[in-house]
Design a protein around this motif. Structure first.
Motif, PDB file in Angstrom:
ATOM      1  N   ASP A 290       0.995  -1.271   0.038  1.00 42.94           N
ATOM      2  CA  ASP A 290       0.305  -0.459   0.439  1.00 42.94           C
ATOM      3  C   ASP A 290       1.173   1.322  -0.252  1.00 42.94           C
ATOM      4  O   ASP A 290       0.495   2.677  -0.726  1.00 42.94           O
ATOM      5  CB  ASP A 290      -1.124   0.101   0.878  1.00 42.94           C
ATOM      6  CG  ASP A 290      -2.440  -1.043   0.907  1.00 42.94           C
ATOM      7  OD1 ASP A 290      -2.260  -1.305   0.321  1.00 42.94           O
ATOM      8  OD2 ASP A 290      -2.566  -1.742   2.120  1.00 42.94           O
ATOM      9  N   GLN A 291       2.069   0.986   0.251  1.00 44.10           N
ATOM     10  CA  GLN A 291       2.870   1.819   0.531  1.00 44.10           C
ATOM     11  C   GLN A 291       3.743   2.664  -0.651  1.00 44.10           C
ATOM     12  O   GLN A 291       3.458   3.973  -1.526  1.00 44.10           O
ATOM     13  CB  GLN A 291       4.165   2.141   1.838  1.00 44.10           C
ATOM     14  CG  GLN A 291       3.873   1.969   3.020  1.00 44.10           C
ATOM     15  CD  GLN A 291       5.130   1.532   3.825  1.00 44.10           C
ATOM     16  OE1 GLN A 291       5.944   1.241   3.014  1.00 44.10           O
ATOM     17  NE2 GLN A 291       5.300   1.551   4.963  1.00 44.10           N
ATOM     18  N   ARG A 292       3.971   1.949  -1.397  1.00 44.48           N
ATOM     19  CA  ARG A 292       3.677   1.521  -2.590  1.00 44.48           C
ATOM     20  C   ARG A 292       3.250   1.792  -3.846  1.00 44.48           C
ATOM     21  O   ARG A 292       3.027   3.303  -4.730  1.00 44.48           O
ATOM     22  CB  ARG A 292       4.587   0.058  -3.549  1.00 44.48           C
ATOM     23  CG  ARG A 292       4.905   0.622  -5.425  1.00 44.48           C
ATOM     24  CD  ARG A 292       5.707  -0.388  -5.441  1.00 44.48           C
ATOM     25  NE  ARG A 292       6.443  -0.333  -6.772  1.00 44.48           N
ATOM     26  CZ  ARG A 292       8.107   0.239  -6.647  1.00 44.48           C
ATOM     27  NH1 ARG A 292       8.688   0.449  -6.010  1.00 44.48           N
ATOM     28  NH2 ARG A 292       8.258   0.371  -8.476  1.00 44.48           N
ATOM     29  N   ILE A 293       2.103   1.943  -4.242  1.00 41.51           N
ATOM     30  CA  ILE A 293       0.118   2.448  -4.017  1.00 41.51           C
ATOM     31  C   ILE A 293       0.221   4.124  -3.987  1.00 41.51           C
ATOM     32  O   ILE A 293      -0.001   4.637  -4.455  1.00 41.51           O
ATOM     33  CB  ILE A 293      -0.869   1.466  -3.423  1.00 41.51           C
ATOM     34  CG1 ILE A 293      -0.564   0.006  -4.304  1.00 41.51           C
ATOM     35  CG2 ILE A 293      -2.598   2.288  -4.263  1.00 41.51           C
ATOM     36  CD1 ILE A 293      -1.464  -1.036  -3.897  1.00 41.51           C
ATOM     37  N   GLU A 294       0.260   4.194  -2.255  1.00 43.28           N
ATOM     38  CA  GLU A 294       0.526   5.751  -2.383  1.00 43.28           C
ATOM     39  C   GLU A 294       1.374   6.545  -3.042  1.00 43.28           C
ATOM     40  O   GLU A 294       1.122   7.651  -3.579  1.00 43.28           O
ATOM     41  CB  GLU A 294       0.562   6.267  -0.778  1.00 43.28           C
ATOM     42  CG  GLU A 294       0.743   7.185  -0.516  1.00 43.28           C
ATOM     43  CD  GLU A 294      -0.364   8.335  -0.452  1.00 43.28           C
ATOM     44  OE1 GLU A 294      -0.664   9.014  -0.368  1.00 43.28           O
ATOM     45  OE2 GLU A 294      -1.612   7.067  -0.349  1.00 43.28           O
ATOM     46  N   SER A 295       2.294   6.056  -3.300  1.00 34.05           N
ATOM     47  CA  SER A 295       3.535   6.574  -3.932  1.00 34.05           C
ATOM     48  C   SER A 295       3.772   7.322  -5.485  1.00 34.05           C
ATOM     49  O   SER A 295       3.814   7.779  -5.770  1.00 34.05           O
ATOM     50  CB  SER A 295       5.169   6.223  -3.541  1.00 34.05           C
ATOM     51  OG  SER A 295       5.785   6.771  -4.582  1.00 34.05           O
ATOM     52  N   GLU A 296       2.630   5.701  -6.014  1.00 33.46           N
ATOM     53  CA  GLU A 296       1.839   6.263  -7.638  1.00 33.46           C
ATOM     54  C   GLU A 296       1.419   6.989  -7.183  1.00 33.46           C
ATOM     55  O   GLU A 296       1.042   7.575  -8.790  1.00 33.46           O
ATOM     56  CB  GLU A 296       1.968   4.530  -7.832  1.00 33.46           C
ATOM     57  CG  GLU A 296       3.222   3.782  -8.485  1.00 33.46           C
ATOM     58  CD  GLU A 296       2.836   2.052  -8.647  1.00 33.46           C
ATOM     59  OE1 GLU A 296       1.969   2.457  -9.110  1.00 33.46           O
ATOM     60  OE2 GLU A 296       3.362   1.770  -8.848  1.00 33.46           O
ATOM     61  N   ARG A 297       0.360   7.667  -6.403  1.00 36.70           N
ATOM     62  CA  ARG A 297      -0.915   8.049  -6.129  1.00 36.70           C
ATOM     63  C   ARG A 297      -0.533   9.457  -6.052  1.00 36.70           C
ATOM     64  O   ARG A 297      -0.934  10.116  -7.368  1.00 36.70           O
ATOM     65  CB  ARG A 297      -1.780   8.128  -5.071  1.00 36.70           C
ATOM     66  CG  ARG A 297      -2.802   9.228  -4.755  1.00 36.70           C
ATOM     67  CD  ARG A 297      -3.510   8.807  -3.556  1.00 36.70           C
ATOM     68  NE  ARG A 297      -3.093   9.352  -2.934  1.00 36.70           N
ATOM     69  CZ  ARG A 297      -2.237  10.435  -2.554  1.00 36.70           C
ATOM     70  NH1 ARG A 297      -3.327  11.880  -3.303  1.00 36.70           N
ATOM     71  NH2 ARG A 297      -1.676  11.275  -1.824  1.00 36.70           N
ATOM     72  N   ILE A 298       0.590  10.215  -5.634  1.00 38.81           N
ATOM     73  CA  ILE A 298       1.376  10.841  -5.635  1.00 38.81           C
ATOM     74  C   ILE A 298       2.345  11.082  -6.740  1.00 38.81           C
ATOM     75  O   ILE A 298       1.865  12.473  -7.541  1.00 38.81           O
ATOM     76  CB  ILE A 298       2.473  11.173  -4.493  1.00 38.81           C
ATOM     77  CG1 ILE A 298       1.897  10.739  -3.087  1.00 38.81           C
ATOM     78  CG2 ILE A 298       2.804  12.817  -4.091  1.00 38.81           C
ATOM     79  CD1 ILE A 298       3.155  10.899  -1.645  1.00 38.81           C
ATOM     80  N   THR A 299       2.474  10.304  -7.544  1.00 46.88           N
ATOM     81  CA  THR A 299       2.767  10.676  -9.266  1.00 46.88           C
ATOM     82  C   THR A 299       3.003  11.215  -9.696  1.00 46.88           C
ATOM     83  O   THR A 299       2.389  11.684 -10.843  1.00 46.88           O
ATOM     84  CB  THR A 299       3.860   9.689  -9.329  1.00 46.88           C
ATOM     85  OG1 THR A 299       5.105   9.273  -8.445  1.00 46.88           O
ATOM     86  CG2 THR A 299       4.529   9.852 -10.946  1.00 46.88           C
ATOM     87  N   GLU A 300       1.128  10.330  -9.865  1.00 48.05           N
ATOM     88  CA  GLU A 300       0.085  10.469 -10.680  1.00 48.05           C
ATOM     89  C   GLU A 300      -0.474  11.689 -10.161  1.00 48.05           C
ATOM     90  O   GLU A 300      -1.012  12.630 -11.411  1.00 48.05           O
ATOM     91  CB  GLU A 300      -1.207   9.340 -10.655  1.00 48.05           C
ATOM     92  CG  GLU A 300      -2.082   9.456 -11.522  1.00 48.05           C
ATOM     93  CD  GLU A 300      -1.664   9.290 -12.868  1.00 48.05           C
ATOM     94  OE1 GLU A 300      -2.771   9.983 -13.853  1.00 48.05           O
ATOM     95  OE2 GLU A 300      -0.555   8.408 -13.060  1.00 48.05           O
ATOM     96  N   LYS A 301      -0.950  12.178  -9.292  1.00 50.25           N
ATOM     97  CA  LYS A 301      -1.133  13.699  -8.812  1.00 50.25           C
ATOM     98  C   LYS A 301      -0.297  14.720  -9.680  1.00 50.25           C
ATOM     99  O   LYS A 301      -1.335  15.804 -10.209  1.00 50.25           O
ATOM    100  CB  LYS A 301      -1.267  14.310  -7.420  1.00 50.25           C
ATOM    101  CG  LYS A 301      -2.105  15.471  -7.252  1.00 50.25           C
ATOM    102  CD  LYS A 301      -2.236  15.754  -5.389  1.00 50.25           C
ATOM    103  CE  LYS A 301      -0.560  15.638  -4.947  1.00 50.25           C
ATOM    104  NZ  LYS A 301      -0.918  15.919  -3.095  1.00 50.25           N
ATOM    105  N   LEU A 302       1.166  14.614 -10.177  1.00 54.60           N
ATOM    106  CA  LEU A 302       1.370  14.744 -10.360  1.00 54.60           C
ATOM    107  C   LEU A 302       1.282  15.058 -12.079  1.00 54.60           C
ATOM    108  O   LEU A 302       1.881  16.756 -12.475  1.00 54.60           O
ATOM    109  CB  LEU A 302       2.489  15.090  -9.959  1.00 54.60           C
ATOM    110  CG  LEU A 302       3.654  15.617  -8.696  1.00 54.60           C
ATOM    111  CD1 LEU A 302       4.895  15.484  -8.700  1.00 54.60           C
ATOM    112  CD2 LEU A 302       3.410  17.106  -8.088  1.00 54.60           C
ATOM    113  N   ARG A 303       1.445  14.570 -11.894  1.00 58.45           N
ATOM    114  CA  ARG A 303       1.671  14.160 -13.978  1.00 58.45           C
ATOM    115  C   ARG A 303       0.077  14.998 -14.053  1.00 58.45           C
ATOM    116  O   ARG A 303      -0.213  15.688 -15.286  1.00 58.45           O
ATOM    117  CB  ARG A 303       1.031  12.914 -14.199  1.00 58.45           C
ATOM    118  CG  ARG A 303       2.224  12.093 -14.252  1.00 58.45           C
ATOM    119  CD  ARG A 303       1.913  10.875 -14.412  1.00 58.45           C
ATOM    120  NE  ARG A 303       3.744   9.825 -14.350  1.00 58.45           N
ATOM    121  CZ  ARG A 303       4.290   8.805 -13.927  1.00 58.45           C
ATOM    122  NH1 ARG A 303       3.297   8.178 -13.839  1.00 58.45           N
ATOM    123  NH2 ARG A 303       5.646   8.034 -13.649  1.00 58.45           N
ATOM    124  N   THR A 304      -1.208  14.521 -13.622  1.00 57.33           N
ATOM    125  CA  THR A 304      -2.461  14.983 -13.782  1.00 57.33           C
ATOM    126  C   THR A 304      -3.144  16.544 -13.270  1.00 57.33           C
ATOM    127  O   THR A 304      -3.504  16.962 -14.641  1.00 57.33           O
ATOM    128  CB  THR A 304      -3.634  14.129 -12.833  1.00 57.33           C
ATOM    129  OG1 THR A 304      -3.565  13.264 -12.738  1.00 57.33           O
ATOM    130  CG2 THR A 304      -4.873  14.979 -12.765  1.00 57.33           C
TER     131      THR A 304
END
Length: 312
Positions: A290-304
């Protein structure tokens, strides 16, 4: 007479040319017989890169949005191997860790004024003394002392182990992503970098050799430690002068500054973002998946955010 004069001048020119060939940098021989054999063509000395390329000027009034991100760069990942290798000095080729250690110049009792400073706080406002740096880069242990003849334990002794550049297993990076309305671009800039060393904690009643034999015990006793915080803008001049191995094409020569600052050719994982509680991801999410999923969520937030800036 003219022929003799011309012949003498030719001999003088030839001797001068041979004398120039003898003065070859990078050779470990006292009297080098030839240039280093690396390529079939004459290799131009790359040790003198220019100064690092300056960032485009930014005004606070032009920054419409910014977000602070903390990353960890794990050197055990294959894509990050150019930052870790070589573990031993090979001519002028050095790892990122060795480049930083040489820039810090912590082993020199009289550090030069242009040595790279290391800070004890994340904001890079409190520089560390040489004693503090040496304390972070060496480890003192109390271990059992044995009689060399009988093998009988006769007491305890202090053992000091100095950490090396190859002990650096990861880097912590703090960076800022911001949108500059003057250039209409979403940019990123690294603020500080922290080398992280992995070392083995030994028990007081055992020797280093004994614990080395038990691989499971060694793995269980491993711990990490931060060397200190390094202001990235102060590190860039040293990175710009050190060549890095290009995994795609050796003819395209790159410096560490090119690789990290501009190409960002490394793999990393976000472990923290700006938040009101100032918490790392692992502090509010226990499961590693879940930590990695959260990390990818933050990355996707910047891309969005960057994608939503434009209309198609």
């Amino acid at each position: 007479m003219k022929k003799l004069t011309l012949f003498a001048m030719m001999l003088l020119a030839a001797s001068f040319a041979f004398a120039q060939d003898d003065e070859v940098d990078g050779s470990t021989l006292d009297q080098p017989v030839r240039r280093p054999v690396e390529t079939p063509w004459e290799q131009v000395n790359t040790g003198d890169f220019t100064e690092p390329i300056s960032y485009a000027p930014v005004r606070q009034a032009d920054v419409m949005y910014y977000w602070t991100i903390w990353r960890i760069v794990d050197l055990r990942e294959k894509v990050n191997h150019p930052l870790y290798f070589p573990t031993e000095l090979k001519g002028t080729w050095k790892s990122l860790g060795q480049t930083i250690f040489d820039a810090i110049d912590f082993k020199n009792p009289e550090r030069s004024a242009d040595a790279l400073p290391v800070y004890s706080d994340e904001m890079c406002t409190l520089p560390m003394t040489q004693e503090e740096i040496l304390g972070n880069l060496s480890q003192s242990r109390v271990i059992a002392d044995y009689d060399p003849e009988t093998g009988e334990e006769i007491g305890e002794k202090e053992q000091i182990i100095e950490h090396e550049a190859k002990d650096i297993i990861s880097y912590r990076i703090k960076e800022v992503w911001y949108f500059d309305k003057q250039y209409s671009t979403f940019k990123v800039q690294i603020l500080e970098l922290t080398p992280v060393i992995e070392y083995e904690r030994l028990a007081a009643n055992s020797s280093y050799e004994e614990e080395e034999e038990d691989a499971e015990a060694v793995a269980a006793n491993k711990s990490t430690m931060r060397v200190g915080y390094i202001y990235y803008d102060e590190l860039r001049p040293f990175l710009a002068k050190q060549e890095v191995f290009n995994m795609k094409n050796q003819a395209a020569r790159l410096s560490f500054d090119d690789l990290i600052t501009w190409k960002r050719d490394f793999s990393s994982l976000i472990y923290k973002e700006s938040n009101v509680y100032d918490r790392d991801i692992e502090e509010y999410i226990a499961n590693s998946r879940d930590q990695r999923i959260e990390s990818e969520r933050i990355t996707e937030k910047l891309r969005t955010f960057e994608h939503d800036l434009w209309e198609f």
